[in-house]
Design a protein around this motif. Structure first.
Motif, PDB file in Angstrom:
ATOM      1  N   ILE A  31       9.581  -0.745   5.329  1.00 55.03           N
ATOM      2  CA  ILE A  31       9.152  -2.150   5.229  1.00 55.03           C
ATOM      3  C   ILE A  31      10.071  -3.103   5.995  1.00 55.03           C
ATOM      4  CG2 ILE A  31       7.970  -1.744   3.027  1.00 55.03           C
ATOM      5  CD1 ILE A  31      10.227  -3.307   1.626  1.00 55.03           C
ATOM      6  N   GLY A  32      11.262  -2.617   6.383  1.00 55.70           N
ATOM      7  CA  GLY A  32      12.171  -3.448   7.166  1.00 55.70           C
ATOM      8  C   GLY A  32      12.900  -4.508   6.369  1.00 55.70           C
ATOM      9  N   GLU A  33      13.080  -4.251   5.080  1.00 54.65           N
ATOM     10  CA  GLU A  33      13.875  -5.182   4.265  1.00 54.65           C
ATOM     11  C   GLU A  33      14.617  -4.423   3.172  1.00 54.65           C
ATOM     12  OE1 GLU A  33      11.435  -7.512   0.975  1.00 54.65           O
ATOM     13  OE2 GLU A  33      10.253  -7.467   2.811  1.00 54.65           O
ATOM     14  N   LYS A  34      15.753  -4.982   2.787  1.00 53.54           N
ATOM     15  CA  LYS A  34      16.589  -4.374   1.759  1.00 53.54           C
ATOM     16  C   LYS A  34      16.102  -4.783   0.375  1.00 53.54           C
ATOM     17  CE  LYS A  34      19.787  -2.419   4.355  1.00 53.54           C
ATOM     18  NZ  LYS A  34      19.897  -0.996   4.419  1.00 53.54           N
ATOM     19  N   PHE A  35      16.368  -3.938  -0.597  1.00 58.14           N
ATOM     20  CA  PHE A  35      16.077  -4.285  -1.990  1.00 58.14           C
ATOM     21  C   PHE A  35      16.948  -5.485  -2.364  1.00 58.14           C
ATOM     22  CE2 PHE A  35      14.382  -0.143  -4.102  1.00 58.14           C
ATOM     23  CZ  PHE A  35      13.510   0.065  -3.054  1.00 58.14           C
ATOM     24  N   CYS A  51       3.717  -2.492  -2.782  1.00 61.10           N
ATOM     25  CA  CYS A  51       2.542  -3.007  -2.065  1.00 61.10           C
ATOM     26  C   CYS A  51       2.857  -3.184  -0.576  1.00 61.10           C
ATOM     27  CB  CYS A  51       2.090  -4.334  -2.670  1.00 61.10           C
ATOM     28  SG  CYS A  51       1.305  -4.172  -4.298  1.00 61.10           S
ATOM     29  N   LYS A  52       4.055  -3.689  -0.277  1.00 68.55           N
ATOM     30  CA  LYS A  52       4.460  -3.834   1.121  1.00 68.55           C
ATOM     31  C   LYS A  52       4.525  -2.468   1.797  1.00 68.55           C
ATOM     32  CE  LYS A  52       7.119  -8.112   0.628  1.00 68.55           C
ATOM     33  NZ  LYS A  52       8.460  -8.738   0.767  1.00 68.55           N
ATOM     34  N   LEU A  53       5.030  -1.468   1.063  1.00 66.15           N
ATOM     35  CA  LEU A  53       5.094  -0.111   1.602  1.00 66.15           C
ATOM     36  C   LEU A  53       3.694   0.391   1.948  1.00 66.15           C
ATOM     37  CD1 LEU A  53       6.623   2.567   2.190  1.00 66.15           C
ATOM     38  CD2 LEU A  53       6.340   3.107  -0.250  1.00 66.15           C
ATOM     39  N   MET A  54       2.755   0.234   1.028  1.00 71.93           N
ATOM     40  CA  MET A  54       1.369   0.692   1.278  1.00 71.93           C
ATOM     41  C   MET A  54       0.784   0.001   2.500  1.00 71.93           C
ATOM     42  SD  MET A  54       0.203   3.197  -0.517  1.00 71.93           S
ATOM     43  CE  MET A  54      -1.095   3.286   0.672  1.00 71.93           C
ATOM     44  N   ASN A  55       1.061  -1.300   2.642  1.00 64.89           N
ATOM     45  CA  ASN A  55       0.514  -2.036   3.782  1.00 64.89           C
ATOM     46  C   ASN A  55       1.126  -1.596   5.107  1.00 64.89           C
ATOM     47  OD1 ASN A  55      -1.473  -3.516   2.525  1.00 64.89           O
ATOM     48  ND2 ASN A  55      -0.152  -5.264   2.102  1.00 64.89           N
ATOM     49  N   LYS A  56       2.335  -1.056   5.067  1.00 60.91           N
ATOM     50  CA  LYS A  56       2.937  -0.505   6.289  1.00 60.91           C
ATOM     51  C   LYS A  56       2.316   0.854   6.624  1.00 60.91           C
ATOM     52  CE  LYS A  56       6.038  -3.579   7.495  1.00 60.91           C
ATOM     53  NZ  LYS A  56       6.124  -4.201   8.798  1.00 60.91           N
ATOM     54  N   LEU A  57       2.052   1.649   5.567  1.00 66.56           N
ATOM     55  CA  LEU A  57       1.457   2.970   5.775  1.00 66.56           C
ATOM     56  C   LEU A  57      -0.009   2.862   6.194  1.00 66.56           C
ATOM     57  CD1 LEU A  57       2.967   4.905   2.735  1.00 66.56           C
ATOM     58  CD2 LEU A  57       3.745   4.947   5.115  1.00 66.56           C
ATOM     59  N   LYS A  58      -0.713   1.936   5.559  1.00 67.63           N
ATOM     60  CA  LYS A  58      -2.130   1.709   5.860  1.00 67.63           C
ATOM     61  C   LYS A  58      -2.375   0.203   5.849  1.00 67.63           C
ATOM     62  CE  LYS A  58      -6.770   3.028   4.747  1.00 67.63           C
ATOM     63  NZ  LYS A  58      -7.716   3.428   3.753  1.00 67.63           N
ATOM     64  N   PRO A  59      -2.219  -0.432   6.997  1.00 68.52           N
ATOM     65  CA  PRO A  59      -2.347  -1.896   7.074  1.00 68.52           C
ATOM     66  C   PRO A  59      -3.634  -2.410   6.437  1.00 68.52           C
ATOM     67  CG  PRO A  59      -1.523  -1.023   9.138  1.00 68.52           C
ATOM     68  CD  PRO A  59      -1.916   0.166   8.289  1.00 68.52           C
ATOM     69  N   GLY A  60      -3.465  -3.478   5.649  1.00 67.98           N
ATOM     70  CA  GLY A  60      -4.600  -4.109   4.997  1.00 67.98           C
ATOM     71  C   GLY A  60      -5.057  -3.437   3.725  1.00 67.98           C
ATOM     72  N   SER A  61      -4.367  -2.386   3.294  1.00 75.05           N
ATOM     73  CA  SER A  61      -4.817  -1.672   2.091  1.00 75.05           C
ATOM     74  C   SER A  61      -4.639  -2.517   0.830  1.00 75.05           C
ATOM     75  CB  SER A  61      -4.117  -0.323   1.948  1.00 75.05           C
ATOM     76  OG  SER A  61      -2.715  -0.473   1.905  1.00 75.05           O
ATOM     77  N   ILE A  62      -3.717  -3.472   0.869  1.00 76.11           N
ATOM     78  CA  ILE A  62      -3.546  -4.407  -0.252  1.00 76.11           C
ATOM     79  C   ILE A  62      -3.516  -5.813   0.351  1.00 76.11           C
ATOM     80  CG2 ILE A  62      -2.106  -5.118  -2.209  1.00 76.11           C
ATOM     81  CD1 ILE A  62      -1.033  -2.232  -2.287  1.00 76.11           C
ATOM     82  N   PRO A  63      -4.680  -6.481   0.399  1.00 71.35           N
ATOM     83  CA  PRO A  63      -4.758  -7.765   1.079  1.00 71.35           C
ATOM     84  C   PRO A  63      -3.963  -8.899   0.421  1.00 71.35           C
ATOM     85  CG  PRO A  63      -6.951  -7.020   0.363  1.00 71.35           C
ATOM     86  CD  PRO A  63      -5.963  -6.007  -0.073  1.00 71.35           C
ATOM     87  N   LYS A  64      -3.831  -8.891  -0.900  1.00 67.92           N
ATOM     88  CA  LYS A  64      -3.163  -9.992  -1.598  1.00 67.92           C
ATOM     89  C   LYS A  64      -2.103  -9.427  -2.539  1.00 67.92           C
ATOM     90  CE  LYS A  64      -2.944 -14.294  -3.425  1.00 67.92           C
ATOM     91  NZ  LYS A  64      -1.589 -14.746  -3.272  1.00 67.92           N
ATOM     92  N   ILE A  65      -0.824  -9.689  -2.210  1.00 65.40           N
ATOM     93  CA  ILE A  65       0.287  -9.274  -3.057  1.00 65.40           C
ATOM     94  C   ILE A  65       0.754 -10.494  -3.836  1.00 65.40           C
ATOM     95  CG2 ILE A  65       2.625  -8.320  -3.104  1.00 65.40           C
ATOM     96  CD1 ILE A  65       1.997  -7.044  -0.349  1.00 65.40           C
ATOM     97  N   HIS A  66       0.838 -10.357  -5.151  1.00 62.61           N
ATOM     98  CA  HIS A  66       1.292 -11.463  -6.000  1.00 62.61           C
ATOM     99  C   HIS A  66       2.818 -11.494  -6.010  1.00 62.61           C
ATOM    100  CE1 HIS A  66      -2.820 -11.780  -7.372  1.00 62.61           C
ATOM    101  NE2 HIS A  66      -2.809 -10.498  -7.698  1.00 62.61           N
ATOM    102  N   THR A  67       3.385 -12.598  -5.527  1.00 68.18           N
ATOM    103  CA  THR A  67       4.844 -12.726  -5.510  1.00 68.18           C
ATOM    104  C   THR A  67       5.344 -13.701  -6.551  1.00 68.18           C
ATOM    105  OG1 THR A  67       4.680 -14.392  -3.766  1.00 68.18           O
ATOM    106  CG2 THR A  67       5.040 -12.108  -3.066  1.00 68.18           C
ATOM    107  N   SER A  68       4.431 -14.350  -7.241  1.00 66.69           N
ATOM    108  CA  SER A  68       4.831 -15.253  -8.322  1.00 66.69           C
ATOM    109  C   SER A  68       3.753 -15.232  -9.394  1.00 66.69           C
ATOM    110  CB  SER A  68       5.025 -16.685  -7.788  1.00 66.69           C
ATOM    111  OG  SER A  68       3.810 -17.165  -7.254  1.00 66.69           O
ATOM    112  N   GLY A  69       4.068 -15.846 -10.501  1.00 71.47           N
ATOM    113  CA  GLY A  69       3.140 -15.848 -11.621  1.00 71.47           C
ATOM    114  C   GLY A  69       3.762 -15.125 -12.796  1.00 71.47           C
ATOM    115  N   GLY A  70       3.060 -15.088 -13.865  1.00 75.50           N
ATOM    116  CA  GLY A  70       3.578 -14.441 -15.069  1.00 75.50           C
ATOM    117  C   GLY A  70       3.555 -12.932 -14.958  1.00 75.50           C
TER     118      GLY A  70
END
Length: 141
Positions: A31-35, A51-70
């Motif tokens: 993914i090109g980023e550190k934990f 989710c970022k990993l999956m999108n690198k392996l298969k682009p677009g496989s997870i169109p919307k990643i939730h980065t905030s919220g409960g």
């Protein structure tokens, strides 16, 4: 109560820090980023990195990643990852349960799922980094 503790202790005994380290290094490389933390389970906890990993392996496989919220919104990421991993070819027996990660009940199963993803990525000619882990065989004196 004692049984729950015994089960958790047994699961923790199976966890291999070297496997976790290899999985972490592979995810970071792909993914090109550190934990954001040294705590492997905590870094993966909300499913964003997976989710970022999956999108690198298969682009677009997870169109919307939730980065905030409960917690429920962030937990959705785990379900999105699980569905994408299955669609990529990870077998049902290798896909972890949401509680394994979100509640940190079986991090070893999460790591095994990541190893399965790597194996499939190589079969599908993924051109990115490969997970580097050497199984250590027991030595007998």
């Amino acid at each position: 109560m004692a049984l729950d503790r015994a089960v958790k202790d047994k699961i923790n005994l199976k966890q291999d820090p070297e496997q976790d380290k290899a999985a972490r290094e592979w995810i970071e490389a792909v993914i090109g980023e550190k934990f954001s933390t040294d705590d492997y389970a905590e870094a993966l906890h909300d499913g964003v990195l997976l989710c970022k990993l999956m999108n690198k392996l298969k682009p677009g496989s997870i169109p919307k990643i939730h980065t905030s919220g409960g917690p429920m919104k962030l937990r959705e990421n785990i379900g999105l990852f699980q569905n994408a991993a299955r669609a990529y070819g990870v077998s049902e027996s290798e896909v972890f349960q949401a509680v394994d990660l979100f509640d940190k009940q079986n991090i070893q199963q999460v790591t095994l799922c990541i190893f399965a993803l790597n194996r499939l990525a190589q079969k599908q000619n993924f051109g990115g980094p490969k997970l580097n882990y050497q199984t250590k065989l027991p030595t007998y004196d």
